[in-house]
Design a protein around this motif. Structure first.
Motif, PDB file in Angstrom:
ATOM      1  N   ALA A 125     -12.422  -0.110  -0.799  1.00 62.02           N
ATOM      2  CA  ALA A 125     -11.691   0.687  -1.717  1.00 62.02           C
ATOM      3  C   ALA A 125     -12.313   1.838  -3.116  1.00 62.02           C
ATOM      4  O   ALA A 125     -11.471   2.522  -2.928  1.00 62.02           O
TER       5      ALA A 125
ATOM      6  N   THR B 202     -12.056  -4.527  -1.432  1.00 66.67           N
ATOM      7  CA  THR B 202     -11.848  -3.986  -2.165  1.00 66.67           C
ATOM      8  C   THR B 202     -13.406  -2.926  -2.834  1.00 66.67           C
ATOM      9  O   THR B 202     -12.900  -2.160  -3.523  1.00 66.67           O
TER      10      THR B 202
ATOM     11  N   GLY C 266      -7.257   4.570   1.261  1.00 67.00           N
ATOM     12  CA  GLY C 266      -7.718   3.789   0.238  1.00 67.00           C
ATOM     13  C   GLY C 266      -6.656   2.373  -0.461  1.00 67.00           C
ATOM     14  O   GLY C 266      -7.099   2.296  -0.792  1.00 67.00           O
ATOM     15  N   ASN C 267      -5.577   2.957  -0.290  1.00 71.62           N
ATOM     16  CA  ASN C 267      -3.943   2.195  -1.089  1.00 71.62           C
ATOM     17  C   ASN C 267      -4.072   0.674   0.179  1.00 71.62           C
ATOM     18  O   ASN C 267      -3.896  -0.170  -0.421  1.00 71.62           O
TER      19      ASN C 267
ATOM     20  N   SER D 174       0.797  -1.339   0.209  1.00 70.64           N
ATOM     21  CA  SER D 174       0.176  -0.039  -0.443  1.00 70.64           C
ATOM     22  C   SER D 174       0.814   1.334   0.054  1.00 70.64           C
ATOM     23  O   SER D 174       0.851   1.994  -0.999  1.00 70.64           O
TER      24      SER D 174
ATOM     25  N   TYR E  33      -7.179  -1.116  -1.126  1.00 72.83           N
ATOM     26  CA  TYR E  33      -6.647  -2.350  -2.117  1.00 72.83           C
ATOM     27  C   TYR E  33      -5.904  -2.866  -2.169  1.00 72.83           C
ATOM     28  O   TYR E  33      -5.672  -3.955  -2.506  1.00 72.83           O
TER      29      TYR E  33
END
Length: 357
Positions: free
Chosen positions: A190, A187, A106-107, A53, A110
């Motif tokens: 994210a 996901t 968010g990273n 991330s 994800y």
């Protein structure tokens, strides 16, 4: 009456179109390459989610190099003594710090998701970000929608939802059902975070209270990625990732050299994505940026199936068809809108220069 935003007027429409094309190219490279290179790390022995991330923003010095080169060009070669390397006011730095923290969140979501899901599945889940982008764009920047754009959003959302059916069918070997479902949820989360970040970036441009040009857009992306990297570094320190990296590199399936090559490529590709997304928002809108990201997902889907031999079940086929249908609907609507605008605009009105200020 002046608006809150002070955006430099577009002197040459052709220049803005060229910038939009270049931004699209950057978005294409980053959006298609990033999921593939990130997944490559995990399938060959990497398992540090915080490291992965952090890499999604750690390439920010690449933007700084571009800024220094532009500064040198203006100050030394063109002799512009007013040129500055950094132009952001404290208000804009604060906005960028908030965006950076959200980007860091968010990273992580994800990276966790892609550590559990095949690329061909994760990219279709990411397609749902367009629905989130549209909703937040409506709330934050008063984005207007046509029947075609609404149709596209609905189709893309349904397409990603289809993947929730029979989720066991493409679960990686050795992974529990709980881990797979958690990867799916992370996901999707994210997608929601990124769907919020894109309109919030456009909102930041509007509320900056200083002239927004592309060099400043680059500077904003620099700060966003810098703060997102700080967020990732804190996570890495807590998780002891820095101590584990040398050992993980030695045990990596593809060898130590390729391990570090993947790390560098991940950091670089993330910056193509960041610059491209920021450029599209600057030239057009956050909604268009979200649409382009979604448009490129089928390309990544096909590449993942070809490169990683991932399965292509019926659910993915249905999701892909719905996504492509949504893409066509959106761009057809935009073409109709442009045509109607041109037909309803007088020659005198068309000669008026575009000014966002």
């Amino acid at each position: 009456m002046e608006s809150d935003s002070q955006v430099s007027p577009l002197q040459r429409p052709s220049a803005k179109k060229a910038l939009l094309i270049l931004s699209f190219v950057g978005l294409f490279i980053g959006n298609c390459g990033l999921p593939l290179i990130t997944r490559l790390y995990f399938i060959h022995g990497g398992n540090r989610v915080w490291l992965s991330s952090c890499l999604l923003s750690a390439g920010w010095p690449f933007i700084l190099v571009i800024m220094i080169a532009a500064f040198y060009h203006h100050r030394v070669i063109r002799g512009d003594s007013s040129a500055k390397l950094f132009n952001m006011k404290p208000r804009l730095v604060l906005f960028s710090a908030v965006l950076g923290a959200l980007t860091g969140v968010g990273n992580y979501l994800y990276a966790y998701g892609i550590s559990k899901l095949p690329v061909s599945t994760s990219v279709l889940v990411i397609a749902s970000q367009l629905a989130f982008t549209a909703g937040f764009a409506y709330l934050l920047v008063k984005q207007k929608f046509s029947p075609f754009s609404v149709n596209a959003i609905v189709l893309l959302t349904i397409g990603s939802s289809v993947l929730a059916l029979h989720t066991n069918s493409d679960r990686p070997e050795g992974e529990s059902n709980k881990e797979y479902v958690l990867g799916f949820v992370m996901t999707l989360a994210a997608s929601a975070v990124w769907g919020f970040i894109l309109p919030l970036t456009e909102y930041t441009y509007q509320k900056a209270k200083q002239i927004i040009d592309f060099p400043l857009v680059m500077e904003i992306q620099l700060y966003i990625n810098f703060f997102a990297t700080l967020f990732g570094i804190v996570g890495m320190l807590i998780n002891n990732d820095f101590k584990v990296i040398p050992r993980e590199a030695r045990n990596f399936d593809l060898g130590e050299t390729k391990y570090y090559t993947i790390i560098v490529c991940t950091a670089m590709l993330s910056q193509f994505f960041a610059i491209g997304a920021g450029g599209v928002i600057f030239c057009a809108s956050s909604l268009l940026s979200g649409v382009i990201i979604s448009v490129l997902l089928p390309v990544t889907e096909v590449l993942a199936i070809l490169l990683y031999k991932e399965k292509f079940q019926a659910e993915k086929g249905v999701a892909l068809v719905l996504s492509l249908w949504g893409f066509v609907s959106y761009f057809y609507g935009e073409m109709k809108h442009a045509q109607n605008t041109k037909e309803n605009t007088s020659p005198a009105e068309m000669e008026v220069p575009l000014n966002h200020g």
